[in-house]
Design a protein around this motif. Structure first.
Motif, PDB file in Angstrom:
ATOM      1  N   ALA A 210       9.218  32.579   7.752  1.00 36.15           N
ATOM      2  CA  ALA A 210       8.818  31.482   8.639  1.00 36.15           C
ATOM      3  C   ALA A 210       9.919  31.118   9.623  1.00 36.15           C
ATOM      4  CB  ALA A 210       8.427  30.254   7.826  1.00 36.15           C
ATOM      5  N   ARG A 269       3.614  26.197  14.549  1.00 39.10           N
ATOM      6  CA  ARG A 269       4.986  25.671  14.541  1.00 39.10           C
ATOM      7  C   ARG A 269       5.667  25.943  13.198  1.00 39.10           C
ATOM      8  NH1 ARG A 269       2.490  21.400  17.356  1.00 39.10           N
ATOM      9  NH2 ARG A 269       2.348  20.140  15.450  1.00 39.10           N
ATOM     10  N   MET A 270       4.920  25.823  12.107  1.00 45.51           N
ATOM     11  CA  MET A 270       5.494  26.094  10.790  1.00 45.51           C
ATOM     12  C   MET A 270       5.979  27.533  10.680  1.00 45.51           C
ATOM     13  SD  MET A 270       2.766  24.082   8.355  1.00 45.51           S
ATOM     14  CE  MET A 270       3.498  24.690   6.845  1.00 45.51           C
TER      15      MET A 270
END
Length: 299
Positions: A210, A269-270
């Motif tokens: 991520a 966004r994560m």
């Protein structure tokens, strides 16, 4: 097992109801069915422990990270911590009535054997259709684990318990070694072909997918050149390091889209995408579907 999670995907933390300090539990699928609350049985869940499921009778289908896995006599499934699952259901969509044995265990319980590293991480095969000979051998091995496990209930002497728990650990290790030498059900190249470079990359990928999708960054973190890293990935899987990085990010996006109500932009966004449009292009390239379309069709 106990429900401790969110409303969209249920996180299940390991908890042995009979022996809370013991990192292994052996039970039948029938016992599990009676234990499960209806809301948990009908909802996607994400356990933080390993599960072995050996089917002796019955027919069902189980979903593991969006891939249907058949549950039929001679079938052995291995679910790893963090994988999203839906419990086995029959053809009518009801919780299945399987004759099966389950072994649940924490990541810390098996013996520390280097030969088990590739089996116990998040990248091994989800299941095998066993030959009659292998099914018989593994059925006997799991029955022996079950017998030792249930003997703990009758033993009150600390000395006996101190001997039985290490025995359970070694018996589980023997079962896992048998699984490690089974042929890959997808006939893919063995992860061992990538050596230590690939093993280190897989662990780092799980930790950092991520945060970055840069092959150069992964290579620098691990102390290898990008070329060496990519060669190891291709030897092990037939795919480049970049392809594996993108596939892992796409899998997490799929999990979040289906099992949470987070907005698409928030999911992007994560996963490190500052612009929703870039996340949409990435997701479509990886899956052939838009984020919104995937969410609608998979729910």
């Amino acid at each position: 097992m106990v429900k401790v999670g969110q409303r969209d995907v249920i996180d299940i933390a390991y908890l042995n109801p009979d022996r809370p300090r013991l990192g292994i539990e052996v039970l039948t699928f029938d016992v599990l069915r009676r234990r499960l609350k209806r809301a948990v049985a009908r909802t996607a869940s994400r356990p933080d422990f390993h599960q072995l499921l050996l089917v002796r009778g019955g027919e069902a289908t189980m979903m593991v990270d969006f891939v249907p896995q058949p549950c039929a006599p001679g079938r052995l499934l291995h679910l790893r911590p963090g994988q999203v699952q839906r419990f086995p259901v029959d053809a009518e969509g009801r919780l299945a009535d399987l004759d099966a044995v389950l072994v649940l265990f924490t990541a810390a319980f098996p013996p520390r054997l280097p030969q088990l590293a590739s089996l116990l991480d998040g990248f091994g095969p989800p299941g095998w259709t066993l030959s009659p000979g292998n099914h018989q051998v593994l059925d006997r091995a799991l029955a022996e684990i079950a017998a030792e496990y249930h003997m703990l209930e009758d033993r009150r002497e600390d000395t006996d318990a101190d001997l039985t728990v290490p025995l359970l650990r070694q018996l589980l290790g023997a079962v896992l070694l048998r699984l490690a030498r089974l042929p890959d059900p997808d006939h893919a190249a063995s992860a061992r072909a990538g050596g230590e470079v690939f093993r280190a990359f897989r662990y780092e990928l799980e930790r950092s997918f991520a945060a970055t999708r840069s092959v150069q960054r992964y290579a620098a973190q691990l102390g290898y050149s990008p070329r060496t890293l990519t060669r190891a990935c291709q030897a092990a899987t037939g795919r480049t390091a970049k392809e594996l990085i993108d596939a892992r990010a796409a899998l997490e996006a799929q999990r979040l889209l289906v099992h949470t109500d987070l907005p698409v932009a928030a999911i992007g966004r994560m996963l490190g995408f500052s612009e929703p449009a870039n996340f949409g292009k990435f997701f479509t390239r990886e899956t052939g579907d838009t984020p919104g379309g995937f969410r609608t069709r998979r729910r």
